[in-house]
Design an enzyme around this catalytic site. Structure first.
Site, PDB file in Angstrom:
ATOM      1  N   ARG A  32      -3.372   2.569   6.201  1.00  0.00           N
ATOM      2  CA  ARG A  32      -2.982   2.543   4.791  1.00  0.00           C
ATOM      3  C   ARG A  32      -1.874   3.546   4.489  1.00  0.00           C
ATOM      4  NH1 ARG A  32      -8.839   1.742   1.718  1.00  0.00           N
ATOM      5  NH2 ARG A  32      -8.725  -0.536   1.636  1.00  0.00           N
ATOM      6  N   LYS A  47     -23.644 -12.246   5.904  1.00  0.00           N
ATOM      7  CA  LYS A  47     -24.371 -13.095   4.952  1.00  0.00           C
ATOM      8  C   LYS A  47     -23.492 -14.097   4.218  1.00  0.00           C
ATOM      9  CE  LYS A  47     -28.083  -9.961   3.739  1.00  0.00           C
ATOM     10  NZ  LYS A  47     -28.625  -9.176   2.629  1.00  0.00           N
ATOM     11  N   GLY A 102     -12.144  -5.335  -0.156  1.00  0.00           N
ATOM     12  CA  GLY A 102     -12.677  -5.973  -1.361  1.00  0.00           C
ATOM     13  C   GLY A 102     -11.611  -6.722  -2.147  1.00  0.00           C
ATOM     14  N   GLY A 121     -12.062  -4.646   6.640  1.00  0.00           N
ATOM     15  CA  GLY A 121     -12.226  -3.537   7.580  1.00  0.00           C
ATOM     16  C   GLY A 121     -12.671  -3.945   8.978  1.00  0.00           C
TER      17      GLY A 121
END
Ligand code: 3PG
Ligand code: MG
Length: 389
Positions: free
Chosen positions: A36, A199, A370, A347
């Site tokens: 980043r 999930k 996110g 990530g």
């Protein structure tokens, strides 16, 4: 969208407040992954070269608001300031008292300022207007460049844009949005999405949105187990979600989702677990599926090779353990070998790409986790929306 771009503004002599996402992992005072930071360099260099006065702000982690740095030293951006100074070879002024003494935020000529962690300021997370006004007072131009935090409506990402004399998108934010648009809004077909992870429930909207736009969808990890169970296979002890079998079936009706023909199983989830390859129909009650098998890896690699656009989020197996890494390695190599456009984000995906040494062969690697997923699921990014006026 009509968004002003930093590249189009006259920055000379202007105080330019740049919101970056410098939320990087730090261990024992050292930056352990600089992706980043490096991604933000072209923006900072642009400001320096244009003769602006660059003031950078970012969050780090999730510290407590209103608690002093001595009581939460891990919240300090000082290691990032050091790192930036080494990469840029200019003096970096790390400034903590910018709200009370705005003049201290002005760097020496030719240098930059990094404001201390914005998430320690009262009101940052609730997008408080007074705090946003105080950020805005530090600048002539606000540059939103923190794609990784663009899904958060907070004072330093959203509120400040309302009060700054001018607000625009930085080059990193623009590049990220262009790459996403190129993959999702106007892609060259055929388009493939690879979605792995534990999930279905956490990525249901992502899967539903992708199913509408892609030609093929590969699911991996625990997500694939739910699809296998929906197709009637025994998944033994594998992680899967019985409540979502219906959703999995609906997705398989909308788009082509090839299921693994063979899998790698073990009786336990551990680094030393003995791995066994099985046809998917032979999975026993005591088995846990931890990777795709070699036949599946070959057929997925072939499928990946036929695509012109690939969107990748999430590994297809427990790639951290060598005996369950082959599937994700095969996927990474196939994505790298593809000559079309590939976009990866999140990530774990970036960790896998890094581990298998294919970073330079993926067309675009997003700095967002996110934020990347929110965009892919079709949500508006508030910190981008506020720039559109
Ligand atoms: C991230 O790493 O996900 C971004 O920096 C945003 O951080 P947050 O999830 O704590 O808002
Ligand atoms: Mg996050």
């Amino acid at each position: 969208m009509a968004i002003l771009k930093m590249e189009d503004l006259d920055l000379k002599g202007k105080r330019v407040l740049i919101r970056e996402d410098l939320n990087v992992p730090i261990k024992a005072g050292q930056v352990t992954n600089d992706t980043r930071i490096r991604a933000a360099l072209p923006t900072i260099k642009l400001a320096l070269q244009a003769g602006a006065t660059p003031i950078i702000m970012s969050h780090l982690g999730r510290p407590q608001e209103g608690v002093a740095l001595v009581d939460q030293p891990e919240a300090s951006l000082a290691p990032v300031a050091d790192y930036l100074g080494k990469l840029l070879q200019v003096p970096v002024n790390i400034c903590a008292d910018y709200l009370d003494n705005p003049d201290n935020a002005i760097p020496e000529a030719g240098g930059i300022t990094l404001l201390q962690n914005v998430r320690m300021n009262m009101g940052e997370k609730s997008n408080d207007d007074d705090l946003a006004r105080r950020y805005a007072a530090l600048c002539d131009i606000f540059v939103m460049d923190a794609f990784g935090t663009a899904h958060r409506a907070q004072s330093s990402t959203h509120g400040v844009a309302k009060f700054a004399p001018a607000a625009c998108a930085g080059p990193l934010l623009s590049r990220e949005l262009d790459a996403l648009e190129r993959s999702l809004k106007s892609p060259e077909h055929p388009v493939l999405a690879i979605v792995g992870g534990a999930k279905v429930s956490t990525k249901l909207e992502v899967l539903e949105n992708l199913a509408k736009v892609v030609d093929q969808l590969i699911v991996g990890g625990g997500i694939a187990n739910t699809f296998l169970a929906a197709a009637g296979y025994n998944v033994g002890q594998s992680l899967y979600e019985p409540d979502l079998l219906h959703s999995a079936n609906s997705l398989m009706e909308v788009t082509s989702i090839p299921l693994p023909e063979d899998v790698v199983v073990a009786c336990e989830f551990s680094e030393s677990a003995a791995a066994q390859v099985k046809p998917v129909a032979d999975v026993q009650n005591e088995d846990m599926i931890l990777d795709i098998g070699p036949r599946t890896a070959t057929s997925f690699a072939k499928l990946i090779g036929d695509m012109r656009t690939i969107i990748w989020n999430g590994p297809v197996g427990v790639f951290e353990f060598e005996q369950f890494a082959s599937g994700t390695r095969a996927v990474a190599n196939a994505v790298a070998a593809n000559s079309g456009f590939s976009l990866a984000g999140g990530g774990e995906t970036i960790a896998a790409i890094d581990k298998f040494g294919v970073t330079d062969d993926v067309s675009y690697i997003s700095t967002g986790g996110g934020a990347f997923l929110e965009y892919v699921q079709g949500a508006e990014l508030p910190a981008v929306a506020i720039l559109d006026r």
